[in-house]
Design a protein around this motif. Sequence first.
Motif, mmCIF file in Angstrom:
data_model
loop_
_atom_site.group_PDB
_atom_site.id
_atom_site.type_symbol
_atom_site.label_atom_id
_atom_site.label_comp_id
_atom_site.label_asym_id
_atom_site.label_seq_id
_atom_site.Cartn_x
_atom_site.Cartn_y
_atom_site.Cartn_z
ATOM 1 N N ARG A 170 11.643 -8.366 -16.520
ATOM 2 C CA ARG A 170 10.301 -8.954 -16.578
ATOM 3 C C ARG A 170 9.793 -8.857 -18.013
ATOM 4 N N ARG A 171 9.326 -9.964 -18.547
ATOM 5 C CA ARG A 171 8.871 -9.987 -19.934
ATOM 6 C C ARG A 171 7.371 -9.706 -19.995
ATOM 7 N N LEU A 172 6.999 -8.734 -20.796
ATOM 8 C CA LEU A 172 5.590 -8.405 -20.974
ATOM 9 C C LEU A 172 4.975 -9.347 -22.002
ATOM 10 N N ARG A 173 3.784 -9.841 -21.703
ATOM 11 C CA ARG A 173 3.085 -10.680 -22.684
ATOM 12 C C ARG A 173 2.489 -9.811 -23.780
ATOM 13 N N GLY A 202 -5.554 -0.111 -24.412
ATOM 14 C CA GLY A 202 -6.008 0.909 -23.471
ATOM 15 C C GLY A 202 -4.931 1.394 -22.510
ATOM 16 N N ALA A 203 -3.710 0.924 -22.689
ATOM 17 C CA ALA A 203 -2.614 1.347 -21.806
ATOM 18 C C ALA A 203 -2.362 2.835 -21.980
ATOM 19 N N PRO A 204 -1.933 3.499 -20.909
ATOM 20 C CA PRO A 204 -1.637 4.937 -21.034
ATOM 21 C C PRO A 204 -0.597 5.175 -22.113
ATOM 22 N N ARG A 205 -0.805 6.187 -22.888
ATOM 23 C CA ARG A 205 0.086 6.503 -24.002
ATOM 24 C C ARG A 205 1.372 7.171 -23.528
ATOM 25 N N ALA A 244 4.937 2.770 -17.919
ATOM 26 C CA ALA A 244 5.981 2.013 -17.240
ATOM 27 C C ALA A 244 5.606 1.760 -15.782
ATOM 28 N N ALA A 245 4.960 2.710 -15.162
ATOM 29 C CA ALA A 245 4.553 2.537 -13.766
ATOM 30 C C ALA A 245 3.472 1.468 -13.634
ATOM 31 N N ARG A 246 2.741 1.195 -14.712
ATOM 32 C CA ARG A 246 1.680 0.192 -14.689
ATOM 33 C C ARG A 246 2.070 -1.105 -15.388
ATOM 34 N N ALA A 247 3.336 -1.257 -15.706
ATOM 35 C CA ALA A 247 3.786 -2.421 -16.467
ATOM 36 C C ALA A 247 3.507 -3.726 -15.746
ATOM 37 N N ASP A 248 3.446 -3.695 -14.417
ATOM 38 C CA ASP A 248 3.170 -4.939 -13.695
ATOM 39 C C ASP A 248 1.766 -5.466 -13.957
ATOM 40 N N ARG A 249 0.894 -4.641 -14.517
ATOM 41 C CA ARG A 249 -0.478 -5.050 -14.810
ATOM 42 C C ARG A 249 -0.614 -5.626 -16.219
ATOM 43 N N PHE A 250 0.405 -5.487 -17.033
ATOM 44 C CA PHE A 250 0.308 -5.952 -18.421
ATOM 45 C C PHE A 250 0.659 -7.419 -18.509
#
Length: 106
Positions: free
Chosen positions: A83-86, A91-94, A100-106
Motif C-alpha cells: 500500500r502506497r502512502l500519500r 502529527g503521526a506517532p513518532r 505502522a499500526a495507524r498507516a491505514d489512516r495516512f
Amino acid sequence: MGTETDLSDDDAGANLPDVADYLSLPDDATDEEAAAIVAAIAAHVADGERAAAAVAAAAARSEPTWEGEKWTFAGRVTATSGRRLRRVPDGAPREKWTAAARADRF
C-alpha cells in the motif's frame, strides 16, 4: 559586591588553565583601563556561558520529529504492505510500531 571563587581546592577547577597564563595587561595600564579589560573579558565569558545554557535548554525541550524520516517510513510501509502512502502527517506517532499500526489512516 562580587565574590571571589577560589578553584584551587575544587576538583572541578583542577583541570582549568590559569587565565593569567593567556592574558596580560599593559604595564602602563591605569586601574580604570585594567578594570575595563577585565570587565570585557568577564562579559565575553558570561555571554558564552549563557549561549551554552540556552542551547542545552533548547535541546532538552525539543521533541523528536519526523524530519528526514517520513520518506523512509512511507517506503517501508509500501514495501511491506504493498500500500502506497500519500504522506506521513506531522502529527503521526513518532514511535514506529504505533505509526505502522495507524498507516491505514495516512
